[in-house]
Design a protein around this motif. Structure first.
Motif, PDB file in Angstrom:
ATOM      1  N   MET A   1       0.836  -1.189   0.000  1.00 57.47           N
ATOM      2  CA  MET A   1       0.000   0.000   0.000  1.00 57.47           C
ATOM      3  C   MET A   1       0.873   1.242   0.000  1.00 57.47           C
ATOM      4  SD  MET A   1      -2.791  -1.226   2.845  1.00 57.47           S
ATOM      5  CE  MET A   1      -1.511  -1.910   3.911  1.00 57.47           C
ATOM      6  N   SER A   2       0.333   2.302  -0.581  1.00 55.55           N
ATOM      7  CA  SER A   2       0.998   3.591  -0.605  1.00 55.55           C
ATOM      8  C   SER A   2       0.114   4.584   0.136  1.00 55.55           C
ATOM      9  CB  SER A   2       1.228   4.050  -2.053  1.00 55.55           C
ATOM     10  OG  SER A   2       1.829   5.332  -2.075  1.00 55.55           O
ATOM     11  N   LEU A   3       0.555   5.027   1.324  1.00 53.01           N
ATOM     12  CA  LEU A   3      -0.213   5.944   2.152  1.00 53.01           C
ATOM     13  C   LEU A   3       0.295   7.367   1.966  1.00 53.01           C
ATOM     14  CD1 LEU A   3      -0.368   3.915   5.509  1.00 53.01           C
ATOM     15  CD2 LEU A   3      -1.929   3.813   3.559  1.00 53.01           C
ATOM     16  N   ASN A   4      -0.576   8.335   2.165  1.00 51.51           N
ATOM     17  CA  ASN A   4      -0.188   9.738   2.138  1.00 51.51           C
ATOM     18  C   ASN A   4       0.792  10.018   3.277  1.00 51.51           C
ATOM     19  OD1 ASN A   4      -1.942   9.997   0.010  1.00 51.51           O
ATOM     20  ND2 ASN A   4      -3.614  10.806   1.291  1.00 51.51           N
ATOM     21  N   LYS A   5       1.810  10.786   2.951  1.00 53.48           N
ATOM     22  CA  LYS A   5       2.843  11.063   3.957  1.00 53.48           C
ATOM     23  C   LYS A   5       2.283  11.861   5.131  1.00 53.48           C
ATOM     24  CE  LYS A   5       7.241  10.864   5.106  1.00 53.48           C
ATOM     25  NZ  LYS A   5       7.953   9.598   5.331  1.00 53.48           N
ATOM     26  N   ASP A   6       1.256  12.695   4.885  1.00 58.43           N
ATOM     27  CA  ASP A   6       0.746  13.545   5.942  1.00 58.43           C
ATOM     28  C   ASP A   6      -0.107  12.789   6.967  1.00 58.43           C
ATOM     29  OD1 ASP A   6      -1.245  12.982   4.208  1.00 58.43           O
ATOM     30  OD2 ASP A   6      -1.941  15.043   3.921  1.00 58.43           O
ATOM     31  N   VAL A   7      -0.483  11.524   6.702  1.00 59.32           N
ATOM     32  CA  VAL A   7      -1.252  10.747   7.681  1.00 59.32           C
ATOM     33  C   VAL A   7      -0.355   9.833   8.497  1.00 59.32           C
ATOM     34  CG1 VAL A   7      -3.330  10.825   6.261  1.00 59.32           C
ATOM     35  CG2 VAL A   7      -1.755   8.888   6.057  1.00 59.32           C
ATOM     36  N   GLN A   8       0.951   9.912   8.318  1.00 56.19           N
ATOM     37  CA  GLN A   8       1.867   9.038   9.057  1.00 56.19           C
ATOM     38  C   GLN A   8       1.730   9.165  10.567  1.00 56.19           C
ATOM     39  OE1 GLN A   8       5.990   9.649   8.064  1.00 56.19           O
ATOM     40  NE2 GLN A   8       6.701   7.851   9.225  1.00 56.19           N
ATOM     41  N   PRO A   9       1.543  10.387  11.149  1.00 57.20           N
ATOM     42  CA  PRO A   9       1.401  10.459  12.617  1.00 57.20           C
ATOM     43  C   PRO A   9       0.156   9.764  13.157  1.00 57.20           C
ATOM     44  CG  PRO A   9       1.980  12.600  11.686  1.00 57.20           C
ATOM     45  CD  PRO A   9       1.622  11.726  10.538  1.00 57.20           C
ATOM     46  N   PHE A  10      -0.834   9.524  12.302  1.00 61.00           N
ATOM     47  CA  PHE A  10      -2.094   8.938  12.769  1.00 61.00           C
ATOM     48  C   PHE A  10      -2.167   7.425  12.551  1.00 61.00           C
ATOM     49  CE2 PHE A  10      -2.845  13.228  11.061  1.00 61.00           C
ATOM     50  CZ  PHE A  10      -3.150  13.882  12.250  1.00 61.00           C
ATOM     51  N   VAL A  11      -1.219   6.881  11.796  1.00 59.78           N
ATOM     52  CA  VAL A  11      -1.185   5.437  11.547  1.00 59.78           C
ATOM     53  C   VAL A  11      -0.087   4.835  12.421  1.00 59.78           C
ATOM     54  CG1 VAL A  11      -0.933   3.612   9.845  1.00 59.78           C
ATOM     55  CG2 VAL A  11      -2.002   5.785   9.196  1.00 59.78           C
ATOM     56  N   ARG A  12      -0.479   4.047  13.398  1.00 60.13           N
ATOM     57  CA  ARG A  12       0.476   3.439  14.320  1.00 60.13           C
ATOM     58  C   ARG A  12       0.855   2.039  13.836  1.00 60.13           C
ATOM     59  NH1 ARG A  12       2.227   7.709  17.334  1.00 60.13           N
ATOM     60  NH2 ARG A  12       0.447   9.031  17.839  1.00 60.13           N
ATOM     61  N   ARG A  13       1.913   1.516  14.433  1.00 63.30           N
ATOM     62  CA  ARG A  13       2.354   0.185  14.042  1.00 63.30           C
ATOM     63  C   ARG A  13       1.399  -0.932  14.474  1.00 63.30           C
ATOM     64  NH1 ARG A  13       8.978   0.185  14.950  1.00 63.30           N
ATOM     65  NH2 ARG A  13       9.438   1.533  13.137  1.00 63.30           N
ATOM     66  N   ASN A  14       0.533  -0.623  15.443  1.00 61.58           N
ATOM     67  CA  ASN A  14      -0.463  -1.623  15.852  1.00 61.58           C
ATOM     68  C   ASN A  14      -1.797  -1.425  15.144  1.00 61.58           C
ATOM     69  OD1 ASN A  14      -1.225   0.730  17.066  1.00 61.58           O
ATOM     70  ND2 ASN A  14      -1.474  -0.122  19.123  1.00 61.58           N
ATOM     71  N   THR A  15      -1.833  -0.573  14.128  1.00 55.70           N
ATOM     72  CA  THR A  15      -3.055  -0.396  13.347  1.00 55.70           C
ATOM     73  C   THR A  15      -3.362  -1.672  12.578  1.00 55.70           C
ATOM     74  OG1 THR A  15      -2.639   1.975  13.123  1.00 55.70           O
ATOM     75  CG2 THR A  15      -4.166   0.981  11.561  1.00 55.70           C
ATOM     76  N   VAL A  16      -4.617  -2.113  12.636  1.00 55.04           N
ATOM     77  CA  VAL A  16      -5.029  -3.384  12.035  1.00 55.04           C
ATOM     78  C   VAL A  16      -5.620  -3.115  10.657  1.00 55.04           C
ATOM     79  CG1 VAL A  16      -6.511  -5.410  12.281  1.00 55.04           C
ATOM     80  CG2 VAL A  16      -5.471  -4.359  14.299  1.00 55.04           C
ATOM     81  N   ALA A  17      -5.157  -3.875   9.659  1.00 56.45           N
ATOM     82  CA  ALA A  17      -5.667  -3.775   8.284  1.00 56.45           C
ATOM     83  C   ALA A  17      -6.634  -4.916   8.016  1.00 56.45           C
ATOM     84  CB  ALA A  17      -4.511  -3.817   7.284  1.00 56.45           C
ATOM     85  N   SER A  18      -7.754  -4.582   7.411  1.00 57.08           N
ATOM     86  CA  SER A  18      -8.762  -5.590   7.071  1.00 57.08           C
ATOM     87  C   SER A  18      -9.368  -5.246   5.726  1.00 57.08           C
ATOM     88  CB  SER A  18      -9.852  -5.666   8.139  1.00 57.08           C
ATOM     89  OG  SER A  18     -10.520  -4.408   8.257  1.00 57.08           O
ATOM     90  N   ILE A  19      -9.877  -6.255   5.026  1.00 59.09           N
ATOM     91  CA  ILE A  19     -10.466  -6.066   3.701  1.00 59.09           C
ATOM     92  C   ILE A  19     -11.960  -5.872   3.852  1.00 59.09           C
ATOM     93  CG2 ILE A  19     -10.881  -7.151   1.457  1.00 59.09           C
ATOM     94  CD1 ILE A  19      -8.244  -8.585   1.759  1.00 59.09           C
TER      95      ILE A  19
ATOM     96  N   GLN B   1      -6.525  -8.523  10.050  1.00 61.77           N
ATOM     97  CA  GLN B   1      -7.680  -9.234  10.600  1.00 61.77           C
ATOM     98  C   GLN B   1      -8.513  -9.744   9.429  1.00 61.77           C
ATOM     99  OE1 GLN B   1     -10.237  -6.848  13.039  1.00 61.77           O
ATOM    100  NE2 GLN B   1     -11.555  -8.551  13.617  1.00 61.77           N
ATOM    101  N   GLU B   2      -8.713 -11.055   9.403  1.00 62.21           N
ATOM    102  CA  GLU B   2      -9.468 -11.667   8.321  1.00 62.21           C
ATOM    103  C   GLU B   2     -10.966 -11.473   8.556  1.00 62.21           C
ATOM    104  OE1 GLU B   2      -8.257 -12.936   5.620  1.00 62.21           O
ATOM    105  OE2 GLU B   2      -6.130 -12.908   6.172  1.00 62.21           O
ATOM    106  N   LYS B   3     -11.642 -10.931   7.570  1.00 57.48           N
ATOM    107  CA  LYS B   3     -13.087 -10.779   7.626  1.00 57.48           C
ATOM    108  C   LYS B   3     -13.767 -12.033   7.064  1.00 57.48           C
ATOM    109  CE  LYS B   3     -13.356  -6.477   9.086  1.00 57.48           C
ATOM    110  NZ  LYS B   3     -14.073  -6.054  10.306  1.00 57.48           N
ATOM    111  N   THR B   4     -14.982 -12.238   7.496  1.00 63.13           N
ATOM    112  CA  THR B   4     -15.746 -13.370   6.966  1.00 63.13           C
ATOM    113  C   THR B   4     -16.095 -13.097   5.506  1.00 63.13           C
ATOM    114  OG1 THR B   4     -16.673 -13.767   9.153  1.00 63.13           O
ATOM    115  CG2 THR B   4     -17.791 -14.785   7.301  1.00 63.13           C
ATOM    116  N   SER B   5     -15.745 -14.039   4.673  1.00 62.63           N
ATOM    117  CA  SER B   5     -15.983 -13.857   3.240  1.00 62.63           C
ATOM    118  C   SER B   5     -17.457 -14.075   2.905  1.00 62.63           C
ATOM    119  CB  SER B   5     -15.117 -14.828   2.436  1.00 62.63           C
ATOM    120  OG  SER B   5     -15.480 -16.167   2.726  1.00 62.63           O
ATOM    121  N   ILE B   6     -17.810 -13.585   1.703  1.00 58.70           N
ATOM    122  CA  ILE B   6     -19.190 -13.752   1.238  1.00 58.70           C
ATOM    123  C   ILE B   6     -19.522 -15.225   1.060  1.00 58.70           C
ATOM    124  CG2 ILE B   6     -20.805 -13.211  -0.599  1.00 58.70           C
ATOM    125  CD1 ILE B   6     -20.078 -10.832   1.099  1.00 58.70           C
TER     126      ILE B   6
END
Length: 333
Positions: free
Chosen positions: A84-102, A134-139
């Protein structure tokens, strides 16, 4: 004619300039959407299944688009890595324990990646960091679960229909439901149960009061169970009774020895046959004398001089017996 040609060339030039401007604007908007004209922060996340996710899809944090999906690579048969490519200006708000889910953009929108801040402090994410997922329940899984639920619902509905048919075919049930006397009987049974419960409560209260009185030494039973002096008297009486039984046993032993070794009136009565014979003759003579005395008394009762006396005596005795019977009946009631 030259003026007309010049006008056409001017119009064509303006059209070309406007077209190029629109093209540049579209390219700028698309580049801005894809973070082409601003500094970006590359991060990664590993998933087991990324069905529907494509490069260029949005990455959102708290519902706000903060980046895009650069590319998707298969690491092994159980891991798919999403860059993923995140905006540089949101770096202070994204922590290393932030969970990514689909997730999806709305109900039927494009597949996106949602970033969810986890509780607890953590440093800001850095370039090429790998976020937890975090894995979401698929359709497909939800549809499979829904299919199982539908099958179970069909079974439950079939069972309910069978029960309903049996209830509809039950004459006894409908007769029971149509019985007008049944509510009155049920109400009477409830009242009887309430009365029995009240009686049980009253009996329990009486028992509680009785036991409380016994513990406090009230009443005869409490006196018997708590009075130490009475207990001492009972023990003294028991000891006296034990002494009396010992004395009686000694007396009986002495009489036994006297009978066995001879001597005394008891030994004569038990062993002397002549004395026993004389005693039986004396008893027989006494019985004959009693019979003759009864005959003499009977003759005196029929004598005209004493007949009135015996009749008055019999009447008094009868009246006394009747009075005793009335007193006994009154005491019984």
């Amino acid at each position: 004619m030259p003026d007309s040609s010049t006008s056409k060339q001017v119009r064509l030039g303006l059209f070309v300039v406007v077209g190029v401007g629109c093209l540049l604007a579209v390219l700028y908007l698309l580049g801005r959407q894809q973070n082409l004209f601003q500094s970006s922060l590359p991060v990664q996340a590993d998933f087991r299944n990324v069905a529907g996710l494509l490069p260029g899809n949005n990455v959102r944090l708290g519902g706000i688009t903060v980046g895009t999906v650069e590319d998707i690579n298969i690491i092994n048969d159980t891991t798919v890595r999403v860059n993923m490519s995140l905006n540089k200006d949101v770096q202070p708000f994204v922590r290393r324990n932030t969970v990514a889910s689909i997730g999806t953009d709305g109900l039927v929108g494009n597949t996106i990646i949602n970033l969810t801040a986890a509780p607890g402090p953590a440093p800001a994410v850095q370039a090429d960091d790998r976020l937890p997922t975090q894995e979401k329940t698929s359709i497909d899984a939800m549809l499979a679960t829904l299919d199982v639920s539908n099958q179970n619902l069909v079974g439950i509905t079939t069972g309910l229909r069978q029960v309903t048919n049996k209830l509809n075919d039950s004459k006894a049930l409908w007769e029971l439901l149509s019985n007008e006397q049944l509510p009155a009987d049920v109400s009477q049974s409830v009242r009887n149960a309430a009365a029995a419960s009240a009686q049980l409560n009253a009996a329990a209260t009486d028992v509680h009061q009785l036991t409380s009185g016994v513990r406090q030494g009230q009443g005869p039973l409490g006196y018997l169970l708590t009075d130490k002096a009475f207990a001492g008297q009972i023990g003294h009486a028991a000891r006296q009774l034990a002494g009396t039984s010992d004395t009686l046993a000694a007396t009986l032993s002495g009489l036994q020895r006297q009978v066995q070794h001879g001597g005394g009136l008891l030994q004569v009565l038990l062993t002397d046959t002549a004395a026993a014979r004389h005693l039986r003759q004396t008893m027989g003579n006494a019985a004959q004398s009693t019979v003759k005395l009864n005959q003499s008394m009977t003759a005196l009762q029929h004598n005209f001089l004493l007949r009135g006396y015996f009749r008055r005596k019999a009447a008094c005795e009868k009246a006394r017996r009747e009075r005793l019977a009335r007193d006994s009946a009154r005491l019984a009631h």
